[in-house]
Design an enzyme around this catalytic site. Structure first.
Site, PDB file in Angstrom:
ATOM      1  N   TYR A   1      -3.059  -1.876   6.329  1.00 22.69           N
ATOM      2  CA  TYR A   1      -3.507  -0.032   6.025  1.00 22.69           C
ATOM      3  C   TYR A   1      -3.924   0.503   7.277  1.00 22.69           C
ATOM      4  CZ  TYR A   1      -4.547  -2.599   1.631  1.00 22.69           C
ATOM      5  OH  TYR A   1      -4.491  -3.019   0.911  1.00 22.69           O
TER       6      TYR A   1
ATOM      7  N   GLU B   1      -2.193 -11.429  -5.063  1.00 20.61           N
ATOM      8  CA  GLU B   1      -1.633 -10.223  -4.588  1.00 20.61           C
ATOM      9  C   GLU B   1      -2.285 -10.267  -3.370  1.00 20.61           C
ATOM     10  OE1 GLU B   1      -0.807  -7.822  -8.023  1.00 20.61           O
ATOM     11  OE2 GLU B   1      -2.439  -6.902  -8.049  1.00 20.61           O
ATOM     12  N   PRO B   2      -2.237 -10.546  -2.740  1.00 25.16           N
ATOM     13  CA  PRO B   2      -3.140 -10.377  -1.338  1.00 25.16           C
ATOM     14  C   PRO B   2      -2.304  -9.544  -0.893  1.00 25.16           C
ATOM     15  CG  PRO B   2      -2.731 -12.384  -1.134  1.00 25.16           C
ATOM     16  CD  PRO B   2      -1.943 -11.627  -2.460  1.00 25.16           C
TER      17      PRO B   2
ATOM     18  N   CYS C   1     -10.444  17.285  15.494  1.00 28.48           N
ATOM     19  CA  CYS C   1     -11.820  18.990  15.109  1.00 28.48           C
ATOM     20  C   CYS C   1     -12.071  18.145  14.348  1.00 28.48           C
ATOM     21  CB  CYS C   1     -11.758  19.615  15.086  1.00 28.48           C
ATOM     22  SG  CYS C   1     -12.997  20.625  15.612  1.00 28.48           S
ATOM     23  N   GLU C   2     -12.434  16.454  13.896  1.00 28.35           N
ATOM     24  CA  GLU C   2     -13.610  16.248  12.977  1.00 28.35           C
ATOM     25  C   GLU C   2     -14.749  15.221  13.630  1.00 28.35           C
ATOM     26  OE1 GLU C   2     -12.896  16.971   8.883  1.00 28.35           O
ATOM     27  OE2 GLU C   2     -10.294  17.058   9.564  1.00 28.35           O
TER      28      GLU C   2
ATOM     29  N   ARG D   1      -8.890   4.525   8.944  1.00 26.12           N
ATOM     30  CA  ARG D   1     -10.394   3.258   7.924  1.00 26.12           C
ATOM     31  C   ARG D   1     -11.404   4.233   8.630  1.00 26.12           C
ATOM     32  NH1 ARG D   1     -10.341  -1.325   7.850  1.00 26.12           N
ATOM     33  NH2 ARG D   1     -10.211  -1.744   5.963  1.00 26.12           N
TER      34      ARG D   1
HETATM   35  C1  LIG Z   1      -4.489  -2.670  -3.588  1.00 24.45           C
HETATM   36  C2  LIG Z   1      -3.992  -3.995  -3.889  1.00 24.45           C
HETATM   37  C3  LIG Z   1      -3.783  -5.543  -3.783  1.00 24.45           C
HETATM   38  C4  LIG Z   1      -4.370  -5.975  -2.724  1.00 24.45           C
HETATM   39  O1  LIG Z   1      -5.010  -5.278  -1.682  1.00 24.45           O
HETATM   40  P1  LIG Z   1      -5.912  -6.448  -0.473  1.00 24.45           P
HETATM   41  O2  LIG Z   1      -7.635  -6.003  -0.473  1.00 24.45           O
HETATM   42  O3  LIG Z   1      -4.763  -5.575   0.253  1.00 24.45           O
HETATM   43  O4  LIG Z   1      -5.405  -7.274  -0.641  1.00 24.45           O
HETATM   44  C5  LIG Z   1      -3.380  -5.667  -4.940  1.00 24.45           C
HETATM   45  N1  LIG Z   1      -3.582  -5.682  -6.248  1.00 24.45           N
HETATM   46  C6  LIG Z   1      -3.672  -4.406  -6.715  1.00 24.45           C
HETATM   47  C7  LIG Z   1      -3.237  -3.980  -7.721  1.00 24.45           C
HETATM   48  C8  LIG Z   1      -3.912  -3.173  -5.212  1.00 24.45           C
HETATM   49  O5  LIG Z   1      -4.342  -2.245  -5.366  1.00 24.45           O
END
Ligand SMILES: *Cc1c(COP(=O)(O)O)cnc(C)c1O
Length: 417
Positions: A374, A270-271, A345-346, A316
Site C-alpha cells: 500500500y 488471501e493476504p 500543505c496539509e 498510510r
Molecule cells: C485488501 C483485501 C485483502 C488483503 O488484505 P491485507 O490486509 O493486505 O492482507 C484480502 N481480501 C480482500 C477482499 C481485500 O479487500
C-alpha cells in the site's frame, strides 16, 4: 513449483536489516523519492505462506502492490491472485496468473463489463459477489461461471477503523441470509465458494476475532455444502514497529484450521500486506531542517525535517495514522525529537512527529520501512507532484521497475479546447 522446499527466510525483515550502503547507492543512481522492492524477500514471504498453509489456496491480494515485477514472482511462487477491480484483473491476467479471483465491492458497471468479457474470452476467473444486486448484474451480462458469495461475518478486525471491513454493511451479504443467497445463486451460477474478509490486522494478540470469523464460515460451509473452497480473507499483520514481534504464522494457520472445523472444501486465504510489506522501503532526502523552537533551548531542540516524499508518495501515515520506522542512512548522529514532514500543505502530511532519531541535516538520506504494501499503490499526483520511481532487486542485481513520473505525465491527459 519445484519439489525442493523454497527458502522461507526469517519471519520478519526489519528496516535495520537493509544495507545502508546499498540503499545510498540506489538513491545516488536513481534519485529520490524512490521505492525499493526486494523480490527475494517477496519470494520468501510467499514461500512462508505456502509452508504455513500447505493444503490451502493462497491468493495474493494484488492491491497491496500491483507492480508487474512483484506479480511475476508471486505467480512463480505458486500463489493465485485476488483482485479488487477490473484493472487488477487485467494486470493479474497479463502477468500470467492462472487462478484469478475478482472480489467485487459495489462494482462499477465498467468493471463488470471488462471482467465478464475476459471470462467469455476464456480466462479462468472466479467472481466473488457481495450483494444480490451484483448477482442480478452478472446475470444481465450473461455470466454463469464460477462464483463465490461474500458473507458479512459480523466481526471485523483491523489496525484502523478504515481498514476494518468485516462488520460494515458495505461488505458482503448478511451472515443470516448467506445460505439463502447461496441457494438462489446456484440456479444460475457455478457456486464454488463462500468468502469473508474481516479487514487488515490479524495480529498475535488478536486471533479471537479471526477465529470467530473462521468458525462462522466453517459453520456456513457445513450448512450449504457442496463447495470447492471457503475463503477466510487476508489481513495477516506485519510488525510496523521495530519492537513488535512478527506474526506467528504457523499459530495463525493452526488457529484457522481448528476454527474452521471439518469441512468438505478447501481452505483459502488471501493476504496482501504480508507478502510485500517488508520487501519494500521508501528512500527520501532531507531538503530542509528547522528547529521547532528557536528560543534558545539547549540540547535536543526538536526539529522539523522536510523531505522530498510526502503523503502523495506514501499515504498510510496521513490516512491511517500508520507508524513506519524511519532510519537515517547518512550518519548516526546524537538523537533528538524529529518531525519528518512532506512538502504538501496539509497537517496530515507527516511521516512521524517528535520521534527520537539521529539529528537530521540537509541532504541526509532517510529510509522508511515496510513501504512495500500500500505504498506505491496509494501514491497520487496531488499538488501536481509526479509519482516516484521504483527499483526492484533480485539477488545482487537491481533494475528500474517503474519510471519516475514527470510533470508532463501529470498533465498528459488534459484536453485543450
Ligand atoms: C485488501 C483485501 C485483502 C488483503 O488484505 P491485507 O490486509 O493486505 O492482507 C484480502 N481480501 C480482500 C477482499 C481485500 O479487500
Amino acid at each position: 513449483m519445484s519439489g525442493e522446499a523454497a527458502d522461507t527466510g526469517p519471519a520478519v525483515r526489519r528496516l535495520a536489516d537493509w544495507s545502508a550502503a546499498d540503499l545510498r547507492d540506489l538513491a545516488a543512481e536513481y534519485d529520490t523519492p524512490l521505492y525499493v522492492t526486494d523480490r527475494d524477500r517477496v519470494r520468501e514471504n510467499a514461500a512462508r505462506l505456502r509452508a504455513a498453509f500447505p493444503d490451502a489456496d493462497v491468493h495474493y491480494a494484488v492491491k497491496a502492490h500491483t507492480g508487474r515485477a512483484v506479480l511475476e514472482v508471486v505467480r512463480e511462487a505458486g500463489l493465485g491472485a485476488e483482485c479488487a477491480s477490473a484493472g487488477e484483473v487485467v494486470r493479474a491476467l497479463d502477468a500470467g496468473f492462472e487462478a484469478v479471483q475478482y472480489t467485487a465491492v459495489n462494482p462499477p458497471a465498467a468493471d463488470l463489463d471488462v471482467v465478464v468479457d475476459r471470462w467469455r474470452a476464456g480466462a479462468d476467473l472466479t467472481v466473488v459477489a457481495g450483494a444480490r444486486d451484483t448477482l442480478d448484474r452478472l446475470r444481465e451480462r450473461g455470466f454463469d461461471g464460477r462464483l463465490a458469495v461474500r458473507v458479512n461475518p459480523g466481526v471485523g478486525a483491523g489496525h484502523h477503523e478504515k481498514v476494518t471491513t468485516g462488520g460494515h454493511a458495505k461488505f458482503g451479504v448478511p451472515y443470516d441470509r448467506a445460505a439463502e443467497v447461496v441457494a438462489d445463486a446456484r440456479a444460475d451460477f457455478d457456486v464454488v465458494g463462500i468468502h469473508a474478509h474481516a479487514g487488515s490486522g490479524i495480529s498475535g494478540e488478536d486471533l479471537s476475532a479471526h477465529r470467530e470469523l473462521v468458525a462462522r464460515m466453517g459453520e456456513l460451509a457445513r450448512e450449504v455444502g457442496d463447495l470447492e473452497f471457503v475463503d477466510v480473507g487476508g489481513g495477516f499483520g506485519v510488525p510496523y514497529r521495530e519492537d513488535e514481534p512478527p506474526l506467528d504464522l504457523p499459530a495463525v494457520a493452526d488457529a484457522t484450521r481448528e476454527a474452521l472445523g471439518a469441512v468438505d472444501a478447501q481452505l483459502a486465504v488471501e493476504p496482501g500486506r504480508y507478502v510485500v510489506a517488508d520487501a519494500g522501503v521508501l528512500l527520501t532526502r532531507v531538503n530542509t531542517v528547522k528547529p521547532v523552537d528557536d528560543a534558545g533551548a539547549t540540547g535536543a531542540v526538536p526539529v522539523v525535517a522536510g523531505v522530498d516524499a510526502g503523503m502523495t508518495t506514501l499515504l498510510r501515515p496521513a490516512m491511517y495514522d500508520a507508524y513506519h520506522a524511519i532510519r537515517n542512512l547518512t550518519d548516526d548522529r546524537p538523537e533528538r525529537p524529529v518531525t519528518v514532514a512532506g512538502p504538501v500543505c496539509e497537517t496530515a502530511d507527516l511521516f512521524c512527529e517528535g520521534r527520537s532519531m539521529p539529528s537530521p541535516r540537509r541532504g541526509d538520506l532517510l529510509a522508511v520501512g515496510n513501504a512495500g504494501a500500500y505504498g506505491y499503490e496509494m501514491a497520487s499526483t496531488y499538488n501536481s507532484r509526479p509519482r516516484p520511481a521504483e527499483v526492484v532487486r533480485d539477488g545482487d542485481g537491481t533494475r528500474l521497475a517503474r519510471e519516475r513520473e514527470t510533470i508532463a505525465d501529470v498533465t498528459a491527459l488534459e484536453v485543450e479546447r
